[in-house]
Structure formats: structure tokens, C-alpha cells
Design a protein around this motif. Structure first.
Motif, PDB file in Angstrom:
ATOM      1  N   ALA B 298     130.248  75.732  79.429  1.00 32.18           N
ATOM      2  CA  ALA B 298     129.318  74.720  79.938  1.00 32.18           C
ATOM      3  C   ALA B 298     127.946  75.345  80.180  1.00 32.18           C
ATOM      4  N   VAL B 299     127.914  76.532  80.782  1.00 27.76           N
ATOM      5  CA  VAL B 299     126.633  77.158  81.121  1.00 27.76           C
ATOM      6  C   VAL B 299     125.898  77.601  79.861  1.00 27.76           C
ATOM      7  N   LEU B 300     126.616  78.214  78.928  1.00 22.96           N
ATOM      8  CA  LEU B 300     125.952  78.812  77.770  1.00 22.96           C
ATOM      9  C   LEU B 300     125.613  77.794  76.690  1.00 22.96           C
ATOM     10  N   PHE B 301     126.455  76.763  76.527  1.00 23.84           N
ATOM     11  CA  PHE B 301     126.266  75.902  75.356  1.00 23.84           C
ATOM     12  C   PHE B 301     126.043  74.432  75.680  1.00 23.84           C
ATOM     13  N   THR B 302     126.479  73.945  76.838  1.00 27.33           N
ATOM     14  CA  THR B 302     126.271  72.515  77.103  1.00 27.33           C
ATOM     15  C   THR B 302     125.431  72.275  78.356  1.00 27.33           C
ATOM     16  N   GLY B 303     124.501  73.174  78.610  1.00 32.20           N
ATOM     17  CA  GLY B 303     123.479  72.863  79.603  1.00 32.20           C
ATOM     18  C   GLY B 303     123.856  73.028  81.065  1.00 32.20           C
ATOM     19  N   GLY B 304     125.003  73.646  81.375  1.00 36.11           N
ATOM     20  CA  GLY B 304     125.355  73.937  82.766  1.00 36.11           C
ATOM     21  C   GLY B 304     125.236  72.730  83.667  1.00 36.11           C
ATOM     22  N   TRP B 305     124.411  72.846  84.711  1.00 35.52           N
ATOM     23  CA  TRP B 305     124.308  71.761  85.690  1.00 35.52           C
ATOM     24  C   TRP B 305     123.406  70.636  85.230  1.00 35.52           C
ATOM     25  N   SER B 306     122.735  70.769  84.084  1.00 35.29           N
ATOM     26  CA  SER B 306     121.719  69.767  83.753  1.00 35.29           C
ATOM     27  C   SER B 306     122.364  68.409  83.481  1.00 35.29           C
ATOM     28  N   GLY B 307     121.696  67.369  83.922  1.00 34.32           N
ATOM     29  CA  GLY B 307     122.168  65.994  83.799  1.00 34.32           C
ATOM     30  C   GLY B 307     121.251  65.112  84.612  1.00 34.32           C
ATOM     31  N   PRO B 308     121.490  63.796  84.588  1.00 31.32           N
ATOM     32  CA  PRO B 308     120.622  62.904  85.365  1.00 31.32           C
ATOM     33  C   PRO B 308     120.639  63.249  86.861  1.00 31.32           C
ATOM     34  N   PHE B 309     119.488  63.264  87.483  1.00 34.06           N
ATOM     35  CA  PHE B 309     119.323  63.460  88.927  1.00 34.06           C
ATOM     36  C   PHE B 309     119.815  64.828  89.404  1.00 34.06           C
ATOM     37  N   ALA B 313     119.612  65.632  93.480  1.00 31.67           N
ATOM     38  CA  ALA B 313     120.867  65.713  94.242  1.00 31.67           C
ATOM     39  C   ALA B 313     121.681  66.911  93.741  1.00 31.67           C
ATOM     40  N   PRO B 314     121.534  68.060  94.409  1.00 35.54           N
ATOM     41  CA  PRO B 314     122.211  69.267  93.944  1.00 35.54           C
ATOM     42  C   PRO B 314     123.726  69.109  93.795  1.00 35.54           C
ATOM     43  N   LEU B 315     124.354  68.307  94.661  1.00 38.90           N
ATOM     44  CA  LEU B 315     125.808  68.162  94.559  1.00 38.90           C
ATOM     45  C   LEU B 315     126.208  67.435  93.282  1.00 38.90           C
ATOM     46  N   LEU B 316     125.333  66.529  92.834  1.00 36.02           N
ATOM     47  CA  LEU B 316     125.589  65.832  91.576  1.00 36.02           C
ATOM     48  C   LEU B 316     125.522  66.830  90.423  1.00 36.02           C
ATOM     49  N   ALA B 317     124.585  67.808  90.529  1.00 32.93           N
ATOM     50  CA  ALA B 317     124.470  68.844  89.500  1.00 32.93           C
ATOM     51  C   ALA B 317     125.768  69.638  89.413  1.00 32.93           C
ATOM     52  N   LEU B 318     126.358  69.913  90.578  1.00 32.08           N
ATOM     53  CA  LEU B 318     127.644  70.629  90.595  1.00 32.08           C
ATOM     54  C   LEU B 318     128.726  69.799  89.907  1.00 32.08           C
ATOM     55  N   VAL B 319     128.666  68.479  90.131  1.00 26.67           N
ATOM     56  CA  VAL B 319     129.637  67.590  89.473  1.00 26.67           C
ATOM     57  C   VAL B 319     129.463  67.650  87.963  1.00 26.67           C
ATOM     58  N   TRP B 320     128.196  67.653  87.491  1.00 26.62           N
ATOM     59  CA  TRP B 320     127.955  67.750  86.039  1.00 26.62           C
ATOM     60  C   TRP B 320     128.567  69.037  85.494  1.00 26.62           C
ATOM     61  N   LEU B 321     128.287  70.156  86.194  1.00 28.14           N
ATOM     62  CA  LEU B 321     128.773  71.454  85.722  1.00 28.14           C
ATOM     63  C   LEU B 321     130.292  71.456  85.625  1.00 28.14           C
ATOM     64  N   LEU B 322     130.950  71.004  86.709  1.00 31.01           N
ATOM     65  CA  LEU B 322     132.415  71.060  86.723  1.00 31.01           C
ATOM     66  C   LEU B 322     133.003  70.053  85.738  1.00 31.01           C
ATOM     67  N   GLY B 323     132.311  68.924  85.552  1.00 32.40           N
ATOM     68  CA  GLY B 323     132.782  67.945  84.578  1.00 32.40           C
ATOM     69  C   GLY B 323     132.764  68.507  83.162  1.00 32.40           C
ATOM     70  N   LYS B 324     131.637  69.143  82.799  1.00 35.51           N
ATOM     71  CA  LYS B 324     131.543  69.750  81.466  1.00 35.51           C
ATOM     72  C   LYS B 324     132.578  70.854  81.326  1.00 35.51           C
ATOM     73  N   ALA B 325     132.707  71.666  82.375  1.00 39.32           N
ATOM     74  CA  ALA B 325     133.696  72.746  82.345  1.00 39.32           C
ATOM     75  C   ALA B 325     135.098  72.164  82.171  1.00 39.32           C
ATOM     76  N   GLY B 326     135.340  71.021  82.835  1.00 37.73           N
ATOM     77  CA  GLY B 326     136.652  70.385  82.741  1.00 37.73           C
ATOM     78  C   GLY B 326     136.973  69.957  81.320  1.00 37.73           C
ATOM     79  N   ILE B 327     135.951  69.482  80.587  1.00 36.05           N
ATOM     80  CA  ILE B 327     136.190  69.057  79.201  1.00 36.05           C
ATOM     81  C   ILE B 327     136.561  70.261  78.339  1.00 36.05           C
TER      82      ILE B 327
END
Lengths: 120, 438
Positions: B298-309, B313-327
């Protein structure tokens, strides 16, 4: 945070990282029963008594793979700075990187042709 | 049957519930004490603490938080993994302890705590006992450089990518120590194989890591994530992502690369003489490693925490990161549960005769394309680096290069396979099967 506290973080992490998993192990040792006997601590192999020394000599193939790995590991250490600065460099950097990688890939193909990569 | 089918809506319901709770906490964090949430040291100093002491306390708190988080996630992951594996194999999975069997991992931990720790006679006791915590530590240390949100990162090292390669190889050492010190021939054979496998697959891993570093112009993982604001690297260099994914799967030692365990050949490989909590630590390390690889993808190839907002909202960024990692994690589980185990010679051939040449070629092709992009002015201007439209020209060039490379590789493989089949069809005693690229 300045550079020093970044490395303070890493230093502290290196201390804590083995301690956290060691905690449940210590807890397990404290809680679990401890009644060793000769049969229980015997080597778990085939149900028979183990024959000969365990720490045997190993296949030379492992050593050859280790040597080839070393070539590429050193290559990587030297390629990372090249990669970081790559966008700011000119065509010369590409040619230099090309020659460097070519020399090491040449070594891989030499090992390949010499059948060093055959497992048999 | 009906009961089995109804589990999916329940899982979706659970995820939605977690999202609502997470959102609630996030908005609370946004409303109250944004200063304390984003800058703990500043918050402490503001409340009258000595700056040096405040800094130290913050670092200690940060280390504890970052190191505990993956361990806690692992407890949940054990359940997730067993449930997904069960679904793939048409079973139900853990469903007795707690709702949907959610408490199962905790029950397992409690059981393992009560198990006797048997140390085999003739074991090298010091090395034998150091190996299990080292296995977990090697994975935990990777989390020190992972950027969780735009504002939260353990340590933003300039050499983050190199740090990852360095600490990940501690795992190899731990497996070797476990196998060697157990005084068991199967364990030793297992660890011989492991060292051969893990060091081999480290080469394509690090070579494919070079490409994001080259694109971002920095080894810092924070920098790599920020450089992907415009376009994710998985669209620019899918081949590198593919190579990194395969070799990180091999680094975890899971099917199809699970020769270090090989239950049916080596009884369990390097960990055969371990019991109780020490045995559990090897598996905790493995479960965590798979998810950590997902996070790294997720960090190296799909943008890590980047996503809307992400910035608001830093906690939302964490959700993006973990969501991508989950996939990525799910993809890895899918590979694990559907592919059969390779033989050791196939495994080494696959690495040295396919992955390594391909990743070297990949580095060179991306380097050449980047040179062309820079010289023809297709690269986005520095002030437009995070703009989506400005990134499209260089993405198209790199993507075409990657597709051409993939097609050439596939054609070469097909010709090679055909030659091997023709040679195999000839009567016995004729020419041996030629190696790839001969």
C-alpha cells in the motif's frame, strides 16, 4: 522532530521490539507446568533414537547461492543512492548505471552457464 | 447451508459498525484537542513540561504505540485468516467462541500460555530461546518507518526503504538460529532451505524496491507516499508491484513458497522442536509479516494513506492505509490458499532464472523511460507533481513500457515452454531440457 529524535525512536524501537514478544514467552514459562523427563526432551525425529551428530556438513550448492546473493546484495547497496538521485542526473548516469548492472548481470549469466544455478 | 450463507451480511454489518465508531472517534479527535492529537510534545510543553523531557516521553509513547499496534492487529488477523481460508476450502472456520468465533484467537493464546515449554536435550539453549522473539521483532521493526497518516509516522528516516530491507533480513537469521539450535535434523534441513530461499528472494525484492525509489527520488517512505499524491505507482510500474508482491510472498515463507515448513516432508521445518508460547511467536511473526507486506504494498505502490480528506481527518487516512493493505493482504491469502507448493529446485530456478533477470531488466527499462520522460519534458513540473492530469503523460509512457516488457517476457516463456515440451517428447536419451535463456 529533528534527526536525532528520529534515531532515538529507532533506538528505543530496537530495544522494545524483542521485549514485547518476549513478554508472553516469560509469562508462559511462569504459568505452564514444567516436568521434563528423558523421553519428553528426546529429539523429535522418527520415534527412533537419533543416529549420529545433528550438525552435519551441508550441500555446497547453498554456499554457491550465498555467493551469488552477495554479488547482488552489494550491487543493491550501490544502486540505491543512484536511484535516489536519478531524476536529477543526466544521460551519463543512465549509461554508468547500465554498465554497472551489465557487469553484475554478466556474472549471473556466467554462473548460469557454469551450471552453478542447477540444484541437482 | 443457510446459516453459512448469512455470514457475509454479518461481516459487512460489522465493518460498517466499525467505520461508524471510527468516524465518531475521528470527529471527536477533530473537535477536541487537535493540537494534542497531532503534536503530543507541543501539547506537553504547552501544559508546562520541560521540552527535553516532553520530547523523550513523546518518543517513548510513540514507540510503545507503534510497536503494540501491529501485535494487536495480529490477534484479529489470525481470526480473519482462518475464516478466509475456511471459506476458500468450503468450511465454516472458527464459529464457536464468541460472536462468529471472534474470541477464538484469545482462547488459543490462553491455551498456549498453559502449555509446557519443552526444551530438547542437546539444544543450544541461549540461541534456542532468542530465536522466537527475534522473529517477531524483525517484522515489528518494519513498522517503525511506516507513515500512518500525513502527520503520524514512527520515524521519518531518509533511508526508510533501505531500513526495511535491512531489518527484514533479521527474520532469516532468526529462522537459521531456530533450526540450528534445536539439535534436530529435520529442523536443520528446514533452516538450510529457508536461508537459501529467503536470501534468494531478497534480490528481486530489493531490485523492485529500487523502482519506486527512483520515481520518487527519495528513500524515505513518507516521501514515497507524498510523491504518489498525483498518481499511484501501481499504474505507472505494475511490473515492479507484481515482482515485489511475489518476492514478499516468498519472504513470508507461505504457500506456494512454504518450503521452510513443508509439513509433509520435514514434519514442520525449523520450528519442530518448539512448543507453547515460543512456537506461537513464530506464527505470530508469520501472520504479522503477511499483513506488513500488505501495508508495504500500500505504501510503495498504492499511495499509502492518500485518499479523500486524508489531510483534514488523519484517522480517515489511517483507514485508507489499512483498507488498501487489507486488499493486498486478501490477495496474498488467495494466492496462499489456491496454489500448490513448489519443489526446491523449481523454487530456485523461478527466482534466479526468471525473477532476477526480469527485475534487473525492469530497473533498466524504467531508468531509460524516466530519462526519456525527463528529457522530452513529459514529466510534471515540480509545482504540479501532485496533480493528477499533469502525471498522465509520464504514466502512459511508463505503462506502455511495462506492458511491452510483460508481453516480451510472456512470449519468451511460451517459446521456452514449447522447446522444453518438444525436447521432452523426443525419445529418452536425447538432448537434455535446455535451461531458460540458454
Amino acid at each position: 522532530m529533528n534527526v536525532l529524535s528520529e534515531w532515538a525512536f529507532i533506538g528505543l524501537f530496537f530495544v522494545l521490539a524483542p521485549l514485547l514478544p518476549a513478554l508472553p514467552i516469560v509469562l508462559g514459562v511462569a504459568l505452564a507446568p514444567r516436568k521434563p523427563n528423558a523421553i519428553k526432551t528426546a529429539t523429535y525425529e522418527c520415534g527412533l533414537e537419533t543416529v549420529g551428530d545433528t550438525w552435519v556438513q551441508f550441500k555446497v550448492q547453498y554456499y554457491i547461492y550465498g555467493l551469488i546473493f552477495l554479488v547482488f546484495d552489494v550491487e543493491m547497496v550501490l544502486l540505491f543512492p543512484w536511484a535516489v538521485a536519478y531524476r536529477q542526473l543526466d544521460m551519463f548516469a543512465f549509461v554508468a548505471g547500465l554498465i554497472f548492472i551489465f557487469l553484475l548481470t554478466d556474472a549471473l549469466f556466467y554462473a548460469w552457464a557454469k551450471k552453478a544455478l542447477e540444484w541437482g | 447451508m443457510n446459516g453459512q450463507r448469512r455470514i457475509l451480511p454479518k461481516i459487512i454489518g460489522l465493518v460498517v459498525l466499525l467505520a461508524i465508531v471510527g468516524g465518531g472517534i475521528m470527529s471527536l479527535g477533530g473537535l477536541t484537542g487537535q493540537e494534542c492529537f497531532n503534536n503530543a510534545a507541543g501539547c506537553l510543553v504547552a501544559s508546562g513540561a520541560d521540552p527535553t523531557l516532553a520530547n523523550l516521553v513523546t518518543i517513548a509513547l510513540g514507540v510503545t504505540l507503534v510497536a503494540t499496534f501491529p501485535l494487536l492487529v495480529t490477534i484479529l488477523l489470525i481470526w480473519v485468516e482462518r475464516k478466509i481460508a475456511a471459506r476458500i476450502q468450503d468450511r465454516v472456520g472458527p464459529n464457536r467462541v464468541g460472536p462468529f468465533g471472534l474470541i477464538q484467537p484469545i482462547a488459543d493464546v490462553l491455551k498456549l500460555l498453559g502449555k509446557e515449554n519443552i526444551t530438547p536435550a542437546g539444544a543450544d539453549k541461549l540461541i534456542y530461546n532468542i530465536a522466537p522473539p527475534l522473529m517477531v521483532a524483525s517484522v515489528l521493526l518494519i513498522w517503525a518507518v511506516i507513515p500512518f497518516t500525513p502527520y503520524h509516522v514512527g520515524a521519518d528516516l531518509d533511508i526508510g526503504a533501505l531500513f526495511f530491507v535491512a531489518v527484514a533480513s533479521i527474520g532469516t537469521l532468526s529462522v537459521m538460529m531456530a533450526g540450528w539450535s534445536s539439535n534436530n535434523k529435520y529442523a536443520l534441513l528446514g533452516s538450510f532451505r529457508v536461508v537459501a530461499q529467503l536470501i534468494s528472494y531478497e534480490v528481486p525484492l530489493a531490485l523492485s524496491l529500487l523502482v519506486p525509489v527512483m520515481l520518487a527520488g527519495t528513500m524515505s517512505l513518507v516521501g514515497i507516499v507524498e510523491a504518489q499524491q498525483g498518481m499511484w505507482y501501481v499504474f505507472m510500474v505494475p511490473l515492479s508491484a507484481f515482482l515485489f508482491f511475489i518476492s514478499s510472498q516468498a519472504e513470508t515463507g507461505r504457500a506456494p513458497f512454504d518450503l521452510l515448513e513443508a509439513e509433509s516432508e520435514l514434519i514442520a521445518g525449523f520450528n519442530i522442536e518448539y512448543s507453547g508460547m515460543k512456537f506461537a511467536m513464530f506464527f505470530a511473526g508469520e501472520f504479522m509479516h503477511v499483513f506488513t507486506n500488505g501495508v508495504l504494498m500500500a505504501v510503495l505502490f498504492t499511495g499509502g494513506w492518500s485518499g479523500p480528506f486524508a489531510y483534514e481527518a488523519p484517522l480517515l487516512a489511517l483507514v485508507w492505509l489499512l483498507g488498501k493493505a487489507g486488499i493486498w493482504y486478501f490477495l496474498s491469502l488467495l494466492v496462499r490458499n489456491t496454489l500448490p507448493r513448489l519443489r526446491i529446485d523449481q523454487l530456485m530456478n523461478f527466482n534466479w532464472k526468471f525473477l532476477v533477470p526480469l527485475s534487473v531488466a525492469n530497473v533498466l527499462v524504467v531508468a531509460l523511460l524516466l530519462r526519456i520522460i525527463q528529457d522530452t519534458g513529459l514529466a510534471p513540473a515540480p509545482e504540479l507533481a501532485t496533480d493528477f492530469i499533469a502525471n498522465i503523460p509520464q504514466t502512459v509512457v511508463l505503462l506502455i513500457g511495462n506492458i511491452v516488457m510483460a508481453v516480451v517476457t510472456l512470449v519468451m516463456l511460451r517459446n521456452q515452454g514449447r522447446a522444453a515440451r518438444l525436447a521432452a517428447d523426443e525419445p529418452a536419451g536425447s538432448a537434455a531440457v535446455p535451461a531458460v535463456g540458454d
